[in-house]
Design a protein around this motif. Structure first.
Motif, PDB file in Angstrom:
ATOM      1  N   ARG A  91      -2.322   4.479  -3.278  1.00  0.00           N
ATOM      2  CA  ARG A  91      -2.532   3.167  -3.896  1.00  0.00           C
ATOM      3  C   ARG A  91      -3.025   2.187  -2.839  1.00  0.00           C
ATOM      4  NH1 ARG A  91       2.605   0.645  -6.531  1.00  0.00           N
ATOM      5  NH2 ARG A  91       3.146   0.156  -4.378  1.00  0.00           N
ATOM      6  N   SER A  92      -4.162   1.576  -3.128  1.00  0.00           N
ATOM      7  CA  SER A  92      -4.730   0.592  -2.218  1.00  0.00           C
ATOM      8  C   SER A  92      -4.153  -0.779  -2.532  1.00  0.00           C
ATOM      9  CB  SER A  92      -6.250   0.553  -2.365  1.00  0.00           C
ATOM     10  OG  SER A  92      -6.821  -0.396  -1.493  1.00  0.00           O
TER      11      SER A  92
ATOM     12  N   ALA B 187       0.826  -1.207   0.000  1.00  0.00           N
ATOM     13  CA  ALA B 187       0.000   0.000   0.000  1.00  0.00           C
ATOM     14  C   ALA B 187       0.857   1.251   0.000  1.00  0.00           C
ATOM     15  CB  ALA B 187      -0.912   0.004   1.229  1.00  0.00           C
TER      16      ALA B 187
ATOM     17  N   LYS C  83      -2.782  -1.358   5.525  1.00  0.00           N
ATOM     18  CA  LYS C  83      -1.534  -1.273   4.773  1.00  0.00           C
ATOM     19  C   LYS C  83      -0.917  -2.633   4.496  1.00  0.00           C
ATOM     20  CE  LYS C  83      -0.515   3.304   6.654  1.00  0.00           C
ATOM     21  NZ  LYS C  83       0.392   4.118   7.499  1.00  0.00           N
TER      22      LYS C  83
ATOM     23  N   SER D 243      -5.314  10.260   1.863  1.00  0.00           N
ATOM     24  CA  SER D 243      -5.211   8.799   1.803  1.00  0.00           C
ATOM     25  C   SER D 243      -6.322   8.239   0.939  1.00  0.00           C
ATOM     26  CB  SER D 243      -5.310   8.189   3.205  1.00  0.00           C
ATOM     27  OG  SER D 243      -5.431   6.774   3.130  1.00  0.00           O
TER      28      SER D 243
ATOM     29  N   ARG E  78      -7.621   5.401   1.185  1.00  0.00           N
ATOM     30  CA  ARG E  78      -8.559   4.592   1.956  1.00  0.00           C
ATOM     31  C   ARG E  78      -9.808   5.384   2.360  1.00  0.00           C
ATOM     32  NH1 ARG E  78      -3.649   2.672   3.236  1.00  0.00           N
ATOM     33  NH2 ARG E  78      -3.245   4.086   4.966  1.00  0.00           N
TER      34      ARG E  78
ATOM     35  N   ASP F   1      -9.982   5.479  -8.142  1.00  0.00           N
ATOM     36  CA  ASP F   1      -9.728   5.737  -6.724  1.00  0.00           C
ATOM     37  C   ASP F   1      -8.898   7.005  -6.544  1.00  0.00           C
ATOM     38  OD1 ASP F   1     -10.746   2.965  -5.781  1.00  0.00           O
ATOM     39  OD2 ASP F   1      -9.202   2.471  -7.239  1.00  0.00           O
TER      40      ASP F   1
ATOM     41  N   ILE G 225     -12.702   4.688  -0.318  1.00  0.00           N
ATOM     42  CA  ILE G 225     -13.049   3.304  -0.645  1.00  0.00           C
ATOM     43  C   ILE G 225     -14.014   2.802   0.418  1.00  0.00           C
ATOM     44  CG2 ILE G 225     -12.141   0.955  -0.874  1.00  0.00           C
ATOM     45  CD1 ILE G 225      -9.517   2.193  -1.840  1.00  0.00           C
TER      46      ILE G 225
ATOM     47  N   PRO H 170     -12.015  -0.499   2.696  1.00  0.00           N
ATOM     48  CA  PRO H 170     -10.600  -0.626   2.334  1.00  0.00           C
ATOM     49  C   PRO H 170      -9.871  -1.642   3.196  1.00  0.00           C
ATOM     50  CG  PRO H 170     -10.903   1.303   3.700  1.00  0.00           C
ATOM     51  CD  PRO H 170     -12.277   0.721   3.481  1.00  0.00           C
TER      52      PRO H 170
ATOM     53  N   PHE I  61      -8.145  -2.323  -6.931  1.00  0.00           N
ATOM     54  CA  PHE I  61      -8.432  -0.936  -7.249  1.00  0.00           C
ATOM     55  C   PHE I  61      -9.220  -0.893  -8.556  1.00  0.00           C
ATOM     56  CE2 PHE I  61      -4.412  -1.927  -9.266  1.00  0.00           C
ATOM     57  CZ  PHE I  61      -4.491  -1.323 -10.515  1.00  0.00           C
TER      58      PHE I  61
END
Length: 591
Positions: free
Chosen positions: A229-230, A225, A561, A550, A552, A539, A555, A558, A234
């Motif tokens: 970027r998750s 993470a 990390k 962030s 997250r 995202d 989302i 989510p 994504f």
């Protein structure tokens, strides 16, 4: 009438006074002001309404439940004595004749106060995400995401694109990030993979005769993470166009994205078409990054000629980069922290000096700069009061460290960044090849399926030694907004002969291409149209629109990390029966 409600909790106004109504929602708060007198805040998806408790029967019901229980309230609308101008429903209140408990909250203590859930630690928020999402501030990010996706779909359809879904279970891809593998029960020892992107399928659609394709595509990559970027999953606005060039892709993106940013963005200023185009090499030289934040009014200068021989050890034999900040008034403590942050983020040290009000060199590496002050002042265009931040090393290291220094200065020194806007640019002309750090041999720099600029002629020139492969660019491009890479795209290499030649230069032959990418290679042998595409990250786009740091935050559910869903306890263990059905044996992990 909506379900068991006559109105929602954001709907009633003074004009509704005297009406008999039925509301449903969560009991957000209770404020007792007397033996049988209290104010209850009822909250649903749409907003809040105040309910006034004035009888013993109603008070007993309210006292019997905890906050966040769900209630149905039947009562009469009346004008409030003490109005709240901050609320849409602040002119009215409900006097209940009946209160029904629909869902009892069984916890006296909540893990956090719902309306202040963002102040809780991330672990607690993710574990109780269903409570976190009740917070209107958190919920609004998800609503924004829904609205943005709907607007993207409408805009793409209006541009003549067809929404086509591509497979989720597919073959493992030999390039890119790690795949998520799915064991095939009916095929012992074989695995599907979740797609890292629909790349091959969308190119196959072009060879199938579809002209314009898009989808809001789920992508799966087993990678760590980051703030933007998750891990794991994504979504991207995936698109491809047949008989298209880079200019066609740019035109669509510049038509679709600005109105959406203007309508849904936190800021009301955005770049208009055409977006600035910056060649990759120029971006690295001028901004120290291939995803520059153009809101920052600083650029990088080359100071190698004026400073490399000043006698300062880290500069000797290296490239030196400089960033000049005019009228710098920050303290030594600020500078020390700035340099520490640069080193932590980049892994390389930063250096500095400044000119005082008399134009004398002071601070940092002043003793090395003072003897050559006049030459340095002329080379960098300095004047009294200027601060000079410096980086050094091999060219790429010096550039990237300067990019980090530029970003830190821009976000921490007042007046250097016009933050409240969306600043787009295209990064173009990426190198086709590079020398591998470990192998020292020629390797693809980015996407191996991008069309090399000049096509076959360029590749033959490399082969016969008349063109340096490190100077060859690809028809590849990135879309950047506010220092965030929204997307990579390219004009695709649709010619099998050019594709084979491009791979031969990195020591892979026709057999390798056929083995690793059989469907795409074979499809291209049946006559493929020139095609190009891109895939802006949904995202990341919504993160920018919401003004969040962030990913997250935008989302619905989510992962943390470490790519764990701690609410659902995933990944988790499975029973031996399932393992046996899938022909999987677990091997103990060595400590």
């Amino acid at each position: 009438m909506m379900q068991s409600r006559t109105h929602n909790c954001n709907q009633l106004r003074l004009s509704d006074a005297g009406q008999q109504v039925q509301l449903c929602g969560w009991m957000e708060n209770v404020r007792e002001v007397g033996a049988n007198f209290a104010f209850v805040v009822l909250r649903d998806f749409y907003g809040t309404t105040q309910v006034v408790i004035e009888t013993e029967d109603m008070m007993n019901i309210v006292k019997s439940v905890n906050k966040e229980s769900t209630l149905c309230v039947v009562g009469t609308v009346r004008e409030r004595d003490s109005k709240n101008s901050k609320l849409p429903t602040g002119d009215i209140e409900i006097v209940p004749s009946a209160i029904t408990i629909l869902g009892r909250c069984q916890h006296n203590e909540l893990p956090f106060q719902v309306n202040r859930s963002r102040e809780a630690d991330e672990l607690t928020r993710l574990k109780h995400r269903y409570l976190d999402l009740r917070n209107p501030e958190v919920k609004n990010n998800i609503i924004l995401r829904c609205n943005v996706v709907a607007a993207l779909r409408q805009a793409m359809t209006e541009q003549g694109f067809l929404e086509i879904t591509t497979p989720i279970l597919t073959a493992s891809s030999p390039e890119g990030a790690r795949d998520y593998l799915v064991p095939a029960r009916n095929h012992p020892g074989k695995f599907y993979a979740l797609p890292q992107a629909p790349q091959q399928f969308k190119q196959l659609l072009m060879t199938s005769g579809f002209d314009r394709y898009f989808q809001i595509a789920p992508c799966f990559r087993d990678e760590d993470a980051r703030a933007d970027r998750s891990p794991g999953e994504f979504y991207q606005l995936d698109m491809e166009m047949a008989f298209a060039s880079q200019e066609d892709v740019f035109a669509v993106c510049e038509e679709v994205l600005p109105p959406i940013f203007a309508k849904f963005g936190k800021y009301d200023i955005a770049s208009s078409a055409p977006f600035m185009r910056i060649p990759f090499m120029e971006a690295m030289e001028t901004y120290g990054s291939d995803k520059p934040d153009l809101r920052i009014a600083l650029t990088v200068q080359d100071a190698t000629e004026s400073l490399a021989s000043c006698g300062f050890g880290p500069f000797e034999g290296n490239v030196v980069k400089a960033i000049v900040v005019n009228e710098f008034t920050q303290t030594r403590k600020f500078i020390d922290k700035l340099m520490s942050d640069v080193e932590i983020q980049s892994g390389n040290k930063g250096y500095w000096f400044r000119l005082d009000e008399n134009g004398e060199v002071v601070g940092g590496i002043a003793k090395f700069v003072s003897p050559i002050k006049d030459a340095v002042v002329e080379a960098l265009g300095l004047k009294a009061g200027d601060f000079v931040g410096l980086t050094a090393g091999k060219k790429l290291a010096a550039q990237k460290t300067a990019g980090v220094l530029r970003q830190k200065l821009g976000t921490s020194v007042p007046g250097l960044m016009n933050a409240e806007q969306y600043s787009f640019c295209w990064i173009v002309d990426f190198p086709m090849y590079e020398l591998g750090e470990e192998s020292g041999e020629l390797e693809f720099c980015h996407n191996p399926f991008s069309m090399p600029t000049g096509g076959m002629d360029s590749l033959l020139a490399i082969e016969n030694g008349t063109l340096d492969p490190l100077t060859l660019t690809a028809d590849q491009y990135d879309l950047v907004c506010n220092g965030v890479e929204l997307s990579s795209g390219a004009v695709r290499n649709h010619d099998p002969e050019i594709m084979i030649k491009a791979f031969e230069l990195v020591r892979l032959g026709e057999a390798d291409v056929k083995a690793k990418f059989p469907a795409m290679y074979n499809a291209f042998t049946y006559g493929a149209p020139p095609h190009a595409g891109i895939a802006p990250g949904v995202d990341r786009m919504v993160m920018l629109l919401a003004g969040e740091e962030s990913i997250r935050e935008i989302i619905p559910f989510p992962m943390n990390k470490n790519a764990q869903d701690i609410m659902m306890d995933a990944p988790g263990t499975v029973g031996q029966k399932q393992l046996d059905e899938l022909h999987i044996a677990l091997v103990p992990v060595e400590e």
